[in-house]
Structure formats: structure tokens, C-alpha cells
Design a protein around this motif. Structure first.
Motif, PDB file in Angstrom:
ATOM      1  N   GLY A 139     -11.762   2.415   2.751  1.00 21.56           N
ATOM      2  CA  GLY A 139     -10.901   1.266   2.531  1.00 21.56           C
ATOM      3  C   GLY A 139     -10.791   0.895   1.066  1.00 21.56           C
ATOM      4  N   SER A 140     -11.905   0.997   0.339  1.00 21.29           N
ATOM      5  CA  SER A 140     -11.903   0.668  -1.088  1.00 21.29           C
ATOM      6  C   SER A 140     -11.036   1.631  -1.884  1.00 21.29           C
ATOM      7  CB  SER A 140     -13.335   0.684  -1.629  1.00 21.29           C
ATOM      8  OG  SER A 140     -14.109  -0.349  -1.056  1.00 21.29           O
ATOM      9  N   ILE A 141     -11.028   2.898  -1.477  1.00 17.84           N
ATOM     10  CA  ILE A 141     -10.206   3.887  -2.182  1.00 17.84           C
ATOM     11  C   ILE A 141      -8.728   3.534  -2.030  1.00 17.84           C
ATOM     12  CG2 ILE A 141      -9.438   6.297  -2.147  1.00 17.84           C
ATOM     13  CD1 ILE A 141     -12.358   7.044  -1.463  1.00 17.84           C
ATOM     14  N   LEU A 142      -8.298   3.212  -0.809  1.00 21.85           N
ATOM     15  CA  LEU A 142      -6.893   2.847  -0.592  1.00 21.85           C
ATOM     16  C   LEU A 142      -6.545   1.553  -1.317  1.00 21.85           C
ATOM     17  CD1 LEU A 142      -6.254   3.646   3.187  1.00 21.85           C
ATOM     18  CD2 LEU A 142      -5.965   5.106   1.182  1.00 21.85           C
ATOM     19  N   LEU A 143      -7.432   0.576  -1.253  1.00 24.60           N
ATOM     20  CA  LEU A 143      -7.181  -0.700  -1.929  1.00 24.60           C
ATOM     21  C   LEU A 143      -7.129  -0.529  -3.436  1.00 24.60           C
ATOM     22  CD1 LEU A 143      -9.411  -3.090   0.193  1.00 24.60           C
ATOM     23  CD2 LEU A 143      -6.929  -3.115   0.049  1.00 24.60           C
ATOM     24  N   SER A 144      -7.982   0.334  -3.955  1.00 26.70           N
ATOM     25  CA  SER A 144      -7.980   0.582  -5.395  1.00 26.70           C
ATOM     26  C   SER A 144      -6.649   1.189  -5.830  1.00 26.70           C
ATOM     27  CB  SER A 144      -9.139   1.505  -5.770  1.00 26.70           C
ATOM     28  OG  SER A 144      -9.125   1.800  -7.147  1.00 26.70           O
ATOM     29  N   GLU A 145      -6.159   2.159  -5.063  1.00 30.99           N
ATOM     30  CA  GLU A 145      -4.856   2.759  -5.385  1.00 30.99           C
ATOM     31  C   GLU A 145      -3.761   1.689  -5.357  1.00 30.99           C
ATOM     32  OE1 GLU A 145      -4.141   6.021  -6.219  1.00 30.99           O
ATOM     33  OE2 GLU A 145      -6.314   6.209  -6.351  1.00 30.99           O
ATOM     34  N   TYR A 146      -3.812   0.834  -4.369  1.00 31.15           N
ATOM     35  CA  TYR A 146      -2.790  -0.212  -4.235  1.00 31.15           C
ATOM     36  C   TYR A 146      -2.892  -1.233  -5.376  1.00 31.15           C
ATOM     37  CZ  TYR A 146      -0.122  -4.081  -2.258  1.00 31.15           C
ATOM     38  OH  TYR A 146       0.780  -5.094  -2.083  1.00 31.15           O
ATOM     39  N   LEU A 147      -4.117  -1.617  -5.716  1.00 33.25           N
ATOM     40  CA  LEU A 147      -4.306  -2.583  -6.802  1.00 33.25           C
ATOM     41  C   LEU A 147      -3.854  -2.021  -8.142  1.00 33.25           C
ATOM     42  CD1 LEU A 147      -7.741  -4.270  -6.008  1.00 33.25           C
ATOM     43  CD2 LEU A 147      -5.513  -5.373  -6.118  1.00 33.25           C
ATOM     44  N   HIS A 148      -3.934  -0.729  -8.289  1.00 28.97           N
ATOM     45  CA  HIS A 148      -3.494  -0.112  -9.533  1.00 28.97           C
ATOM     46  C   HIS A 148      -1.978   0.099  -9.567  1.00 28.97           C
ATOM     47  CE1 HIS A 148      -7.835   1.215 -10.110  1.00 28.97           C
ATOM     48  NE2 HIS A 148      -7.542   0.559 -11.204  1.00 28.97           N
ATOM     49  N   GLY A 149      -1.298  -0.401  -8.565  1.00 31.07           N
ATOM     50  CA  GLY A 149       0.157  -0.419  -8.588  1.00 31.07           C
ATOM     51  C   GLY A 149       0.852   0.692  -7.846  1.00 31.07           C
ATOM     52  N   LYS A 150       0.110   1.560  -7.163  1.00 31.32           N
ATOM     53  CA  LYS A 150       0.768   2.649  -6.434  1.00 31.32           C
ATOM     54  C   LYS A 150       1.376   2.098  -5.149  1.00 31.32           C
ATOM     55  CE  LYS A 150      -0.790   6.834  -6.499  1.00 31.32           C
ATOM     56  NZ  LYS A 150      -1.577   8.076  -6.315  1.00 31.32           N
ATOM     57  N   PRO A 151       2.672   2.296  -4.912  1.00 30.44           N
ATOM     58  CA  PRO A 151       3.321   1.818  -3.682  1.00 30.44           C
ATOM     59  C   PRO A 151       2.691   2.437  -2.447  1.00 30.44           C
ATOM     60  CG  PRO A 151       4.950   2.493  -5.311  1.00 30.44           C
ATOM     61  CD  PRO A 151       3.626   2.982  -5.812  1.00 30.44           C
TER      62      PRO A 151
END
Length: 289
Positions: free
Chosen positions: A99-111
Motif C-alpha cells: 500500500g505504501s508503494i502505491l501511495l508513494s507513487e500517487y503522492l509523487h504525482g503519478k496519475p
């Protein structure tokens, strides 16, 4: 290897579009929780950043695809088979890490559609390959699937709710296809664009789907197929489905690897054939114009 569970001061500053000094003031005042590494560097847990973001409404507005070149360079997909952090998290049953990996990608701006196309789908495809090759057993494959659903649920709960639109989308997969993940990912993409969604999940008979279409009159129907069993019967069922609904003129989207074969595509005529969730997102936005 980078710790996906935490963010640096500079990364948090870029997410919120503020200076490093502002982030440090937030941390020192106790507004934003932080912790120190053994070397004395400040780190911020992803969950704490999300909580701060929700409580203060900072950085919630972000357009899909609004990635700067530097972000694209730093956070591009680095999948290398078994070297993938996300794959390892799934196979190990590490829900928090996945979950943290997906959230990190999202927080870094990846759609989210790019997260699905560049991370979730390739890794789950690799899980299937590992099972087929006998390198993991069915229990490990089931574990990975359960963990990816939990990770997606966690991501979904942190996606800001956009203004709801009046459009309704149906999502499902072909009868006999029990791969439910594509329908779930499609639902999230539609919802992130403000659509209402009725997701009927996997193995949906066309005669039953037709009844629901008549009952609810959706604006679009999105059907996925990872595999097709009893193709002769399904060809007939699909033709009857399209004929029954022809007067409603509701667009039908078909997606999935099976439609890369033109022989199969010709058996199932549709309004759109999509190869990725990025394609789906583009179609949704064009549909809304």
C-alpha cells in the motif's frame, strides 16, 4: 534501496509546493509528524503526510498527467522482474508495504491510470507467469492477489473525491473469466473522473448484463477479458447482447489481452478496444467534453 514508507523533507515540500523550510516548521511545531533516521535526517511517514494533507486541504488538487519532467525521470517505472519492490511485497504478503508503494507513487504525482499500467498490471502479470512456470504455488498467487486488492483499497480511500457527474458506467468481465482485477481498476479510473459505477465483477453472463442495462441505462459499458472459454457460445451470446441493446446506442468498450488477436476481435464487435487504463482515462475525458 529507497524506503517507500517514508518521504524526505524535500519530497514533502514538492508534493505540497512549499519550501523545505516550511515543511521543517510544520514538523518542529508538531503539525506534521516526523521521525529521524540513524543519521539524524528527518523522514515523514506516508500515512502521516496523507493525514496532514486531508486535515489541511493542502495539495489535494492535482490534474491527472500533470507530471514535471523531473518527476517522470525520478519516479518512472523501474520494474525488473523479481527485483520489483511491489512484486516482492505482494509475494511476501506485506500489505502495508504494498500500500505504501502505491501511495508513494500517487503522492509523487503519478496519475492512477499510469500506476495501474506501469506497476500494478505488469507485476500481476508477472505473478501469473511465475505460477505458470512453477516458481510459486497457487497459495502464493492467491496471497499476492489478496494483497494487491488491499493495497488498491488503501490507495482508493486517499484519492480526493471529485465533483460527481451524472454519467453511469457498467464494469464487468466476460462469462467464464474470473479475473476481477481489471474490472476493479476500471471502476477506480471511472470514479476518479467523477462517474458513478456499477461493477458486476467477474464472469458476467451477457443475458443478465442486458437486463441490468435495460433497467439502469448506463452511459457506457466496459467489459474486460483476460481469457475466453467456449468462444463459439460467447460469440453468439455477445451478438444477441448487442442486438438487444442496439436501439439504446450505448457505447461498449472491450479491453484485455485477448483482443490483441484480430481473429477474436472480429468475433466481438465493439465501439472501442482499449489496451491500457491510460487509454480508458483519455476516452472518459473525451466522452465528457
Amino acid at each position: 534501496m529507497k524506503n517507500r514508507k517514508t518521504l524526505t523533507t524535500n519530497e514533502v515540500a514538492k508534493i505540497f509546493m512549499v519550501s523545505d523550510a516550511t515543511v521543517k516548521r510544520w514538523a518542529e511545531s508538531g503539525l506534521l509528524k516526523s521521525e529521524r533516521t540513524s543519521g539524524g535526517h528527518r523522514r515523514f511517514r506516508v500515512d502521516d503526510v496523507l493525514k496532514f494533507q486531508a486535515e489541511h486541504g493542502i495539495g489535494l488538487k492535482r490534474r491527472h498527467g500533470d507530471d514535471s519532467p523531473s518527476k517522470l525521470a525520478r519516479y518512472r517505472n523501474t520494474l525488473r522482474g523479481e527485483d520489483s519492490e511491489f512484486l516482492n511485497a505482494l509475494l511476501a504478503g506485506c500489505e502495508e508495504e504494498a500500500g505504501s508503494i502505491l501511495l508513494s507513487e500517487y503522492l509523487h504525482g503519478k496519475p492512477i491510470e499510469r500506476i495501474f499500467d506501469e506497476l500494478v498490471c505488469p507485476v500481476m502479470r508477472r505473478v501469473g507467469e511465475l505460477w505458470f512456470e512453477g516458481k510459486i504455488n497457487i497459495a502464493q498467487e492467491h496471497l499476492a492477489t489478496r494483497v494487491v486488492y488491499n493495497a488498491l483499497y488503501r490507495l482508493r480511500t486517499h484519492i480526493p473525491v471529485v465533483d460527481q457527474r451524472s454519467e453511469l458506467a457498467f464494469c464487468c468481465s466476460f462469462e467464464g473469466d474470473y479475473h476481477e482485477l481489471p474490472t476493479h481498476l476500471s471502476q477506480i479510473v471511472f470514479e476518479s473522473n467523477g462517474w458513478e459505477v456499477m461493477n458486476f465483477g467477474s464472469s458476467m453472463p451477457f443475458y443478465s448484463l442486458a437486463d441490468e442495462v435495460v433497467r439502469h441505462s448506463p452511459d457506457i459499458i466496459c467489459i474486460s477479458a483476460t481469457l475466453i472459454e467456449d468462444i463459439e457460445r460467447l460469440t453468439r451470446d455477445f451478438a444477441e447482447f448487442r442486438s438487444k441493446l442496439s436501439k439504446l446506442k450505448i457505447p461498449v468498450i472491450l479491453g484485455g489481452r485477448v483482443f490483441e488477436d484480430n481473429r477474436i476481435k472480429n468475433r466481438f464487435p465493439a465501439d472501442f478496444y482499449l489496451k491500457s487504463f491510460t487509454d480508458l482515462c483519455i476516452l472518459i475525458r473525451n466522452f465528457q467534453k
